[in-house]
Design an enzyme around this catalytic site. Structure first.
Site, PDB file in Angstrom:
ATOM      1  N   GLY A  91      -0.065   5.364  -4.454  1.00  0.00           N
ATOM      2  CA  GLY A  91      -0.689   6.633  -4.851  1.00  0.00           C
ATOM      3  C   GLY A  91      -0.063   7.798  -4.107  1.00  0.00           C
ATOM      4  O   GLY A  91       0.294   8.825  -4.703  1.00  0.00           O
ATOM      5  N   ARG A  92       0.112   7.633  -2.790  1.00  0.00           N
ATOM      6  CA  ARG A  92       0.692   8.718  -1.980  1.00  0.00           C
ATOM      7  C   ARG A  92       2.148   8.967  -2.353  1.00  0.00           C
ATOM      8  O   ARG A  92       2.614  10.107  -2.348  1.00  0.00           O
ATOM      9  CB  ARG A  92       0.550   8.388  -0.488  1.00  0.00           C
ATOM     10  CG  ARG A  92      -0.858   8.688   0.034  1.00  0.00           C
ATOM     11  CD  ARG A  92      -1.110   8.033   1.351  1.00  0.00           C
ATOM     12  NE  ARG A  92      -1.362   6.606   1.186  1.00  0.00           N
ATOM     13  CZ  ARG A  92      -1.302   5.715   2.164  1.00  0.00           C
ATOM     14  NH1 ARG A  92      -0.971   6.097   3.380  1.00  0.00           N
ATOM     15  NH2 ARG A  92      -1.567   4.449   1.938  1.00  0.00           N
TER      16      ARG A  92
ATOM     17  N   ARG B 239      -0.905   9.154 -10.018  1.00  0.00           N
ATOM     18  CA  ARG B 239      -0.921   7.955  -9.181  1.00  0.00           C
ATOM     19  C   ARG B 239      -0.292   6.758  -9.899  1.00  0.00           C
ATOM     20  O   ARG B 239       0.351   5.916  -9.288  1.00  0.00           O
ATOM     21  CB  ARG B 239      -2.361   7.601  -8.779  1.00  0.00           C
ATOM     22  CG  ARG B 239      -3.008   8.567  -7.807  1.00  0.00           C
ATOM     23  CD  ARG B 239      -4.448   8.170  -7.508  1.00  0.00           C
ATOM     24  NE  ARG B 239      -4.533   6.822  -6.972  1.00  0.00           N
ATOM     25  CZ  ARG B 239      -4.360   6.514  -5.691  1.00  0.00           C
ATOM     26  NH1 ARG B 239      -4.120   7.461  -4.803  1.00  0.00           N
ATOM     27  NH2 ARG B 239      -4.436   5.270  -5.292  1.00  0.00           N
TER      28      ARG B 239
ATOM     29  N   HIS C  50       2.262   3.307  -9.041  1.00  0.00           N
ATOM     30  CA  HIS C  50       2.021   1.886  -9.298  1.00  0.00           C
ATOM     31  C   HIS C  50       3.177   1.283 -10.103  1.00  0.00           C
ATOM     32  O   HIS C  50       3.615   0.168  -9.846  1.00  0.00           O
ATOM     33  CB  HIS C  50       0.704   1.686 -10.057  1.00  0.00           C
ATOM     34  CG  HIS C  50      -0.508   2.082  -9.264  1.00  0.00           C
ATOM     35  ND1 HIS C  50      -0.690   1.699  -7.959  1.00  0.00           N
ATOM     36  CD2 HIS C  50      -1.597   2.827  -9.590  1.00  0.00           C
ATOM     37  CE1 HIS C  50      -1.854   2.199  -7.515  1.00  0.00           C
ATOM     38  NE2 HIS C  50      -2.400   2.897  -8.486  1.00  0.00           N
TER      39      HIS C  50
ATOM     40  N   ARG D 215     -12.475   2.013  -7.632  1.00  0.00           N
ATOM     41  CA  ARG D 215     -11.626   3.158  -8.009  1.00  0.00           C
ATOM     42  C   ARG D 215     -12.058   3.709  -9.369  1.00  0.00           C
ATOM     43  O   ARG D 215     -12.743   3.028 -10.125  1.00  0.00           O
ATOM     44  CB  ARG D 215     -10.168   2.701  -8.056  1.00  0.00           C
ATOM     45  CG  ARG D 215      -9.668   2.342  -6.684  1.00  0.00           C
ATOM     46  CD  ARG D 215      -8.166   2.199  -6.647  1.00  0.00           C
ATOM     47  NE  ARG D 215      -7.764   1.907  -5.282  1.00  0.00           N
ATOM     48  CZ  ARG D 215      -6.539   2.028  -4.821  1.00  0.00           C
ATOM     49  NH1 ARG D 215      -5.569   2.404  -5.630  1.00  0.00           N
ATOM     50  NH2 ARG D 215      -6.269   1.765  -3.570  1.00  0.00           N
TER      51      ARG D 215
ATOM     52  N   LEU E 207      11.162 -20.233  -4.576  1.00  0.00           N
ATOM     53  CA  LEU E 207      10.095 -19.436  -3.949  1.00  0.00           C
ATOM     54  C   LEU E 207       8.755 -19.605  -4.673  1.00  0.00           C
ATOM     55  O   LEU E 207       8.720 -19.654  -5.902  1.00  0.00           O
ATOM     56  CB  LEU E 207      10.513 -17.957  -4.011  1.00  0.00           C
ATOM     57  CG  LEU E 207       9.517 -16.941  -3.461  1.00  0.00           C
ATOM     58  CD1 LEU E 207       9.620 -16.862  -1.940  1.00  0.00           C
ATOM     59  CD2 LEU E 207       9.769 -15.552  -4.071  1.00  0.00           C
TER      60      LEU E 207
ATOM     61  N   ASP F 110       0.831  -1.205   0.000  1.00  0.00           N
ATOM     62  CA  ASP F 110       0.000   0.000   0.000  1.00  0.00           C
ATOM     63  C   ASP F 110       0.866   1.255   0.000  1.00  0.00           C
ATOM     64  O   ASP F 110       1.971   1.256   0.545  1.00  0.00           O
ATOM     65  CB  ASP F 110      -0.929  -0.021   1.225  1.00  0.00           C
ATOM     66  CG  ASP F 110      -2.090   0.961   1.081  1.00  0.00           C
ATOM     67  OD1 ASP F 110      -2.392   1.366  -0.064  1.00  0.00           O
ATOM     68  OD2 ASP F 110      -2.695   1.321   2.111  1.00  0.00           O
TER      69      ASP F 110
HETATM   70  C1  IPE Z   1      -5.432  -2.777  -0.138  1.00  0.00           C
HETATM   71  O1  IPE Z   1      -5.093  -1.448  -0.343  1.00  0.00           O
HETATM   72  C2  IPE Z   1      -5.433  -3.525  -1.409  1.00  0.00           C
HETATM   73  C3  IPE Z   1      -4.145  -3.653  -2.102  1.00  0.00           C
HETATM   74  C4  IPE Z   1      -2.984  -3.210  -1.720  1.00  0.00           C
HETATM   75  C5  IPE Z   1      -4.222  -4.385  -3.327  1.00  0.00           C
HETATM   76  P1  IPE Z   1      -6.184  -0.316  -0.452  1.00  0.00           P
HETATM   77  O2  IPE Z   1      -5.463   0.950  -0.582  1.00  0.00           O
HETATM   78  O3  IPE Z   1      -7.170  -0.644  -1.508  1.00  0.00           O
HETATM   79  O4  IPE Z   1      -6.917  -0.434   0.972  1.00  0.00           O
HETATM   80  P2  IPE Z   1      -7.879   0.576   1.729  1.00  0.00           P
HETATM   81  O5  IPE Z   1      -8.967   0.962   0.778  1.00  0.00           O
HETATM   82  O6  IPE Z   1      -7.057   1.761   2.112  1.00  0.00           O
HETATM   83  O7  IPE Z   1      -8.343  -0.189   2.920  1.00  0.00           O
HETATM   84  C1  IPE Z   2      -1.704   0.163  -3.357  1.00  0.00           C
HETATM   85  O1  IPE Z   2      -1.431   1.511  -3.410  1.00  0.00           O
HETATM   86  C2  IPE Z   2      -1.882  -0.441  -4.727  1.00  0.00           C
HETATM   87  C3  IPE Z   2      -3.254  -0.883  -5.024  1.00  0.00           C
HETATM   88  C4  IPE Z   2      -4.272  -0.834  -4.229  1.00  0.00           C
HETATM   89  C5  IPE Z   2      -3.443  -1.407  -6.359  1.00  0.00           C
HETATM   90  P1  IPE Z   2      -2.606   2.573  -3.384  1.00  0.00           P
HETATM   91  O2  IPE Z   2      -3.016   2.876  -4.783  1.00  0.00           O
HETATM   92  O3  IPE Z   2      -3.702   2.121  -2.507  1.00  0.00           O
HETATM   93  O4  IPE Z   2      -1.856   3.804  -2.763  1.00  0.00           O
HETATM   94  P2  IPE Z   2      -2.453   4.855  -1.727  1.00  0.00           P
HETATM   95  O5  IPE Z   2      -2.959   4.082  -0.551  1.00  0.00           O
HETATM   96  O6  IPE Z   2      -3.535   5.595  -2.421  1.00  0.00           O
HETATM   97  O7  IPE Z   2      -1.285   5.724  -1.389  1.00  0.00           O
HETATM   98 MG    MG Z   3      -4.141   2.393  -0.537  1.00  0.00          MG
END
Ligand code: IPE
Ligand code: IPE
Ligand code: MG
Length: 253
Positions: A27-28, A37, A41, A75, A135, A24
């Site tokens: 995006g940030r 964003r 990724h 999303r 692995l 996670d």
């Molecule tokens: C969880 O992350 C799912 C993945 C990393 C694939 P999210 O960013 O979707 O989770 P929430 O919405 O903050 O709980």
């Molecule tokens: C996790 O990063 C990747 C996926 C959920 C695909 P995010 O896209 O959730 O990143 P943040 O949480 O918005 O920073």
């Molecule tokens: Mg996230």
């Protein structure tokens, strides 16, 4: 069949045999740099490569990564589309290298929703690497813990023979769970600062050690993994017992 943490007391080692990660913070990571964003990724795929190699080096046997949750369809359509493109290109570009490194690739989740092209790539990747002994790298894509448990329960009910008793046991369910081919995770890592499970491996995390770090996924490197493993090796995994019981159970204590 692998031991169940609720039915058996599994043997544990200082290096986790199975690590499950919620990747996670992509995006940030991008937003902090005033990038779209998607740049986060893309950078996240690089981190994934590094962590896979680091796990091999550390002697981890199973690495399971949450790439797309059953709720991530919520999303914006363009982000979902870009994530699908990224998944497609990663599968196309990485599988040969993974295969050369004796890595077995698995994908868990409701992949039917991805369409025939991506599904075919997933099948090819799994078929090509199925006999590898190194692995096991599992990508959870369109995965949800509730989906997994419901599907397993329904499949187990359907396969119950009329002779058998009408109550399901853990052992009845186990073969139908998406992660049936792996032991339960020893260590769970969530990057990006949130402290939640977000519908990841709900059944399998019963006794997993949970590690949360503020580090955003694209910044999570081999050193960060080493730190998480160090934290893990200092845990006392009691599986319901007391600390005293653990200490007297040790051979030369
Ligand atoms: C969880 O992350 C799912 C993945 C990393 C694939 P999210 O960013 O979707 O989770 P929430 O919405 O903050 O709980
Ligand atoms: C996790 O990063 C990747 C996926 C959920 C695909 P995010 O896209 O959730 O990143 P943040 O949480 O918005 O920073
Ligand atoms: Mg996230």
């Amino acid at each position: 069949m692998y031991p169940s943490t609720t039915q058996d007391i599994p043997e544990t080692q200082s290096v986790p045999q199975h690590i499950a990660i919620i990747m996670d913070g992509n995006g940030r990571w991008a937003q902090k740099r005033h990038l779209p964003r998607f740049a986060g990724h893309r950078k996240g795929v690089e981190a994934l490569r590094g962590i896979t190699a680091a796990c091999v080096k550390q002697g981890v046997r199973y690495l399971t990564l949450f790439a797309f949750s059953s709720e991530n369809w919520r999303r914006p359509a363009d982000e979902v589309g870009l994530l699908m493109d990224l998944f497609t290109s990663a599968l196309t570009q990485e599988v040969d290298k993974l295969h050369a490194n004796d890595i077995r690739v698995k994908v868990v989740g409701d992949t039917a929703r991805f369409g025939t092209k991506l599904e075919a790539l997933i099948d090819q990747a799994q078929a090509k690497t199925q006999h590898n002994q190194g692995l096991t790298l599992t990508i959870a894509a369109n995965y949800g813990g509730r989906w997994d448990m419901l599907r397993a329960v329904n499949a187990a009910i359907q396969h119950q023979t009329s002779k058998s008793k009408n109550e399901l046991t853990e052992a009845d369910l186990q073969p139908y769970l998406a992660m049936h081919f792996a032991p339960e995770p020893d260590l769970f890592i969530r990057t990006g600062g949130e402290q939640r499970i977000s519908n990841f491996l709900l059944w399998q995390l019963a006794y997993t050690e949970l590690y949360f770090t503020e580090t955003l996924w694209p910044d999570f490197d081999a050193a960060a993994l080493e730190q998480a493993i160090g934290w893990y090796s200092a845990r006392e995994r009691r599986f319901g017992r007391t600390s005293e019981q653990l200490n007297t159970a040790k051979p030369h204590a």
